[in-house]
Design a protein around this motif. Structure first.
Motif, PDB file in Angstrom:
ATOM      1  N   ARG A  53       0.841  -1.205   0.000  1.00 50.84           N
ATOM      2  CA  ARG A  53       0.000   0.000   0.000  1.00 50.84           C
ATOM      3  C   ARG A  53       0.880   1.261   0.000  1.00 50.84           C
ATOM      4  N   ASN A  74       2.223   2.017  -3.349  1.00 50.05           N
ATOM      5  CA  ASN A  74       1.226   2.548  -4.281  1.00 50.05           C
ATOM      6  C   ASN A  74       0.790   3.975  -3.967  1.00 50.05           C
ATOM      7  N   PRO A 120       2.483   6.875  -3.963  1.00 52.49           N
ATOM      8  CA  PRO A 120       2.872   7.909  -4.943  1.00 52.49           C
ATOM      9  C   PRO A 120       1.957   7.956  -6.167  1.00 52.49           C
ATOM     10  N   GLU A 121       1.525   6.807  -6.650  1.00 54.97           N
ATOM     11  CA  GLU A 121       0.625   6.776  -7.808  1.00 54.97           C
ATOM     12  C   GLU A 121      -0.739   7.364  -7.456  1.00 54.97           C
ATOM     13  N   ALA A 122      -1.247   7.047  -6.275  1.00 53.49           N
ATOM     14  CA  ALA A 122      -2.545   7.570  -5.846  1.00 53.49           C
ATOM     15  C   ALA A 122      -2.523   9.090  -5.726  1.00 53.49           C
ATOM     16  N   ALA A 128      -0.430  11.115  -7.487  1.00 52.85           N
ATOM     17  CA  ALA A 128       0.224  11.688  -8.667  1.00 52.85           C
ATOM     18  C   ALA A 128      -0.395  13.009  -9.136  1.00 52.85           C
ATOM     19  N   LEU A 173       6.891   7.531  -0.976  1.00 54.17           N
ATOM     20  CA  LEU A 173       6.457   8.844  -1.450  1.00 54.17           C
ATOM     21  C   LEU A 173       7.632   9.818  -1.456  1.00 54.17           C
ATOM     22  N   ALA A 211       9.820   8.909  -4.406  1.00 49.88           N
ATOM     23  CA  ALA A 211       9.207   9.268  -5.687  1.00 49.88           C
ATOM     24  C   ALA A 211       9.212  10.774  -5.945  1.00 49.88           C
ATOM     25  N   THR A 212       9.060  11.565  -4.891  1.00 52.48           N
ATOM     26  CA  THR A 212       8.966  13.022  -5.049  1.00 52.48           C
ATOM     27  C   THR A 212      10.292  13.743  -4.844  1.00 52.48           C
ATOM     28  N   VAL A 253      -6.053   4.243  -1.489  1.00 48.33           N
ATOM     29  CA  VAL A 253      -4.863   3.642  -2.078  1.00 48.33           C
ATOM     30  C   VAL A 253      -4.938   2.148  -1.758  1.00 48.33           C
TER      31      VAL A 253
END
Length: 184
Positions: free
Chosen positions: A75, A78, A80-82, A84, A106, A109-110, A182
């Motif tokens: 979870r 996932n 970062p995709e949620a 985006a 997160l 990813a950021t 998410v």
């Protein structure tokens, strides 16, 4: 010649300097400090009426004991995709392992660091630091409810794993709430 002490500086959570003294620590200076501390505590309380912050709130991912379990790790991966569609300015969390584990993907990813702040008055701290920004708080049931209330958001704070509550502070004290999930 009297020995000079190091300067006394009192700052607020979001970096504003409230009190600065280069004088030797005397009873008078100590008294000023003791009076300034409660004043500083009052100064950071409350959400600025001019803030147009978007505060995203999510409970840490699924856990087993103090750490995330395999579902929680999935979870968190996932998240970062949620999120985006949102341009984050900061990631906030209390200093709890499962919260920091949820924030790690997160952050990666950021490219944003996870900023650890005290859960007391976290809503005020985040909105003062980012009055026109978008921030995320990765919290726990209790502090999510507290921040939700502090932001005067309608409805219930996210409480279940995977629930995301997004509170947009708008003109005139209006709070727009969006809910996402998410999946693991």
């Amino acid at each position: 010649m009297p020995r000079r002490e190091a300067p006394i500086v009192l700052t607020l959570d979001y970096g504003a300097e409230l009190f600065h003294c280069d004088d030797m620590l005397t009873r008078r200076v100590l008294l000023k400090c003791l009076v300034a501390v409660p004043l500083a505590a009052c100064a950071v309380r409350g959400i600025p009426s001019s803030a147009r912050t978007t505060v995203i709130m999510v409970r840490h991912a699924d856990r087993a004991g103090d750490d995330l379990n395999s579902i929680g790790l999935a979870r968190a991966a996932n998240l970062p995709e949620a999120l985006a569609p949102y341009q984050l300015d900061a990631i906030y969390s209390p200093d709890i392992a499962r919260n920091l584990q949820t924030a790690a993907p997160l952050s990666q990813a950021t490219g944003l660091p996870v900023t650890v702040i005290h859960k007391e008055y976290a809503g005020s701290t985040m909105t003062h630091a980012h009055p026109d920004g978008t921030v995320i708080w990765i919290g726990n049931k209790g502090n999510l409810r507290t921040i939700w209330s502090e932001l005067s958001a309608p409805g219930e704070a996210p409480q279940e794993y995977g629930e995301i509550g997004i509170v947009e502070l708008q003109n005139g004290g209006v709070r727009q709430v969006t809910r996402l999930t998410v999946s693991p």
